[in-house]
Design an enzyme around this catalytic site. Structure first.
Site, mmCIF file in Angstrom:
data_model
loop_
_atom_site.group_PDB
_atom_site.id
_atom_site.type_symbol
_atom_site.label_atom_id
_atom_site.label_comp_id
_atom_site.label_asym_id
_atom_site.label_seq_id
_atom_site.Cartn_x
_atom_site.Cartn_y
_atom_site.Cartn_z
ATOM 1 N N ASP A 159 -25.223 -7.309 10.470
ATOM 2 C CA ASP A 159 -26.535 -7.749 10.003
ATOM 3 C C ASP A 159 -27.535 -7.804 11.167
ATOM 4 O O ASP A 159 -27.144 -7.645 12.335
ATOM 5 C CB ASP A 159 -26.377 -9.132 9.335
ATOM 6 C CG ASP A 159 -27.332 -9.305 8.166
ATOM 7 O OD1 ASP A 159 -28.416 -8.700 8.177
ATOM 8 O OD2 ASP A 159 -26.991 -10.082 7.237
ATOM 9 N N ASP A 219 -32.561 -7.482 0.161
ATOM 10 C CA ASP A 219 -31.303 -7.746 -0.552
ATOM 11 C C ASP A 219 -31.449 -7.554 -2.061
ATOM 12 O O ASP A 219 -32.421 -8.004 -2.664
ATOM 13 C CB ASP A 219 -30.853 -9.194 -0.308
ATOM 14 C CG ASP A 219 -30.474 -9.421 1.141
ATOM 15 O OD1 ASP A 219 -30.573 -8.483 1.954
ATOM 16 O OD2 ASP A 219 -30.085 -10.566 1.450
#
Ligand code: GLA
Length: 427
Positions: A159, A219
């Protein structure tokens, strides 16, 4: 210098520019399961033992993946997302799993997953902390890569939270090298472009050389508007991103939500169809222990999976907008074409789309064979450029089709077969 030599140099420069991360992995889009969208950062195992982030969750998913046909369908990676580690590194500076939720540790979990013939994915972050505030890898790239390799991990989702954006590229590249240095095959899933887009256009040549897939956009969440926003972003950036996808490296539009709560069945079909067209990693985030049969059948539909995994490895894209329909097309191996017709009109009932309006329909000259895969399998026969074929599509639904050109050589072969058949019967 002779012209042929010059041409050779130009061609090799171009192929160099488009080179994928050379770790032999992700030659086709990754398939598996990833915990994040469905299970988030649920760490309360006392209150919610079945759904908290713990070794049990991944072991149970691995069991189901083998028992219920997921593995056989191609889903291979069982992936841990954020919130797995302890808040402290160990005395040697290594990450360690939360001891209460992962009493056996990650190595044992990896052994278990491997014993089922599956692979294990893990998660960390290029910055100082993960997005949920757990320890991350900045300053520890080599140690963490080695730890994951020692544990037998097969995939790293890396990430990009809590990192100065100017250091993103060097951080992602450093981790890529560190993984390579371990000598273990670890598929590298990045979010580098997603975190760089707010500041500048990412360098997709460098990203493809560094990562096996990469997130570009925010997301996914459990609603049709989320799926639509991902498709809109992808279509409006396709000139930049589509050519960077191919064997070894893929654009990642995020997890499949099929089998959850927010999408109607029609919309679930749209997600599956468009993820196949986009050559997207198929990482489900759902509860495989409890999934309705229709969603399961859709996720395991081999004809759709075959489009996603097509060996040509070219990503499809939006080719036309007609009358509130979007036409998406993906070139497939053997000169075939996949077509997705998405009905964007969220009003009324099913609407017809005249297929000869599809730009790629020109491959039907002189003739082609059409097969509908979604919403149901239907062999639609042989067509030509003037075909009157109309396909019916539900609101927010997608018709998925494949088109195979009928060449004269093929027709000759077919005629020959027909001529040969009766003699076979006599024999
Ligand atoms: C970011 C990522 C998500 C997920 C969470 C975990 O938002 O984009 O996919 O990994 O972090 O905190």
């Amino acid at each position: 210098m002779c012209r042929a030599m010059l041409l050779l140099i130009v061609v090799s420069l171009f192929s160099l520019a488009a080179e994928a991360l050379d770790n032999g992995l992700a030659l086709k889009p990754t398939m598996g399961w990833l915990h994040w969208e469905r299970f988030l950062c649920n760490t309360d195992c006392d209150m919610d033992p079945d759904n908290c982030i713990s070794e049990r969750l991944y072991m149970q998913m691995a069991d189901v993946m083998v028992k219920e046909g997921w593995k056989e369908a191609g889903y291979e990676y069982v992936c841990i997302d954020d919130c797995w580690p302890s808040h402290q590194r160990d005395a040697q500076g290594r990450l360690q799993a939360d001891p209460k939720r992962f009493p056996g540790g990650i190595k044992k979990l990896a052994d278990y997953v491997h014993s089922k013939g599956l692979k294990l994915g893990i998660y960390s972050d290029v910055g100082d902390k993960t997005c949920a505030g757990y320890p991350a890898s900045r300053g520890y790239y080599e140690i963490d890569a080695q730890t994951f390799a020692d544990w037998g991990v097969d995939l790293l989702k890396f990430d990009g939270c809590n990192m100065n954006w100017t250091l993103l590229g060097s951080g992602y590249i450093e981790m890529s090298k560190a993984l390579n240095k371990t000598g273990r095959s670890i598929l590298y899933s990045c979010e580098w472009p997603l975190y760089e887009w707010p500041y500048r256009q990412p360098n997709y040549t460098a990203i493809r050389e560094t990562c096996n897939h990469w997130r570009n956009f925010g997301d996914v969440y459990d609603s049709w508007s989320s799926i639509k926003s991902i498709l809109e972003w992808t279509a409006s950036h396709q000139d930049i991103i589509v050519s960077s996808a191919g064997p070894g490296g893929w654009n990642d539009p995020d997890m499949l939500l099929i089998g959850n709560f927010g999408l109607s069945h029609t919309q679930q079909e749209s997600q599956m169809a468009l993820w196949a067209i986009m050559a997207a990693p198929l990482l489900m985030s759902n509860d495989l222990r409890d999934i309705c049969p229709r969603s399961k059948e859709l996720l395991q539909n081999q004809r759709i999976i075959d489009i996603n995994q097509d060996p040509l490895g070219k990503q499809g894209f939006l080719t036309a907008k007609v009358d509130s329909f979007e036409v998406w097309e993906r070139p497939l191996s053997k000169n075939r074409l996949a077509i997705a017709l998405l009905n964007k009109q969220e009003l009324g009932g099913p609407r017809g789309f005249a297929i000869r309006a599809v730009p790629g329909w020109k491959i039907c000259n002189p003739q082609c064979n059409v097969t509908q895969i979604l919403p149901q399998y239907k062999e639609m026969g042989v067509h030509n450029p003037q075909s009157k074929l109309v396909v019916s599509v539900n609101p927010s639904g997608t018709a998925l089709l494949t088109v195979t050109p009928v060449t004269s050589a093929f027709k000759r072969l077919h005629r020959l077969e027909m001529a040969v058949k009766p003699r076979h019967t006599i024999l």
